[in-house]
Design a protein around this motif. Structure first.
Motif, PDB file in Angstrom:
ATOM      1  N   SER A 106       0.837  -1.188   0.000  1.00  0.00           N
ATOM      2  CA  SER A 106       0.000   0.000   0.000  1.00  0.00           C
ATOM      3  C   SER A 106       0.876   1.243   0.000  1.00  0.00           C
ATOM      4  O   SER A 106       2.032   1.210   0.387  1.00  0.00           O
ATOM      5  N   CYS A 107       0.302   2.320  -0.507  1.00  0.00           N
ATOM      6  CA  CYS A 107       1.026   3.586  -0.586  1.00  0.00           C
ATOM      7  C   CYS A 107       1.409   4.031   0.815  1.00  0.00           C
ATOM      8  O   CYS A 107       0.630   3.833   1.737  1.00  0.00           O
ATOM      9  N   THR A 151      -3.120  -1.408  -7.811  1.00  0.00           N
ATOM     10  CA  THR A 151      -4.263  -0.524  -7.562  1.00  0.00           C
ATOM     11  C   THR A 151      -4.169   0.718  -8.449  1.00  0.00           C
ATOM     12  O   THR A 151      -3.071   1.117  -8.867  1.00  0.00           O
ATOM     13  N   THR A 188      -4.744   3.708  -7.412  1.00  0.00           N
ATOM     14  CA  THR A 188      -4.071   4.735  -6.617  1.00  0.00           C
ATOM     15  C   THR A 188      -2.563   4.626  -6.753  1.00  0.00           C
ATOM     16  O   THR A 188      -1.872   5.627  -6.978  1.00  0.00           O
ATOM     17  N   SER A 189      -2.035   3.417  -6.649  1.00  0.00           N
ATOM     18  CA  SER A 189      -0.595   3.222  -6.799  1.00  0.00           C
ATOM     19  C   SER A 189      -0.136   3.600  -8.197  1.00  0.00           C
ATOM     20  O   SER A 189       0.921   4.220  -8.378  1.00  0.00           O
TER      21      SER A 189
END
Length: 73
Positions: free
Chosen positions: A11-12, A37, A39-40
């Motif tokens: 995860s970020c 993802t 977002t990534s």
């Protein structure tokens, strides 16, 4: 040959940190980053661009994305 950063499952901000480390310390001019993802994908693209790199390709890869980044000369 391109360096590969496999950031799937992270995860970020981990994908961004790993990508920035490879940009700064890696010997290869091209980097392939694997993320899972949206977002990534967006955050890694933005971080690479902020370092003067070019995101030359973004393609779906399984359940995630494969980003190809060209380092600045």
């Amino acid at each position: 040959m391109a360096a590969t950063v496999d950031a799937r499952g992270l995860s970020c901000p981990q994908p961004v940190i790993l990508t920035l480390e490879e940009i700064k310390n890696g010997a290869e001019n091209q980097i392939v980053v694997l993320v899972d993802t949206d977002t990534s994908k967006e955050n890694v693209s933005r971080a690479a661009t902020s370092q003067g790199c070019t995101v030359v390709d973004v393609t779906p890869d399984g359940e995630g994305y494969r980003l190809t980044i060209q380092k600045a000369s």
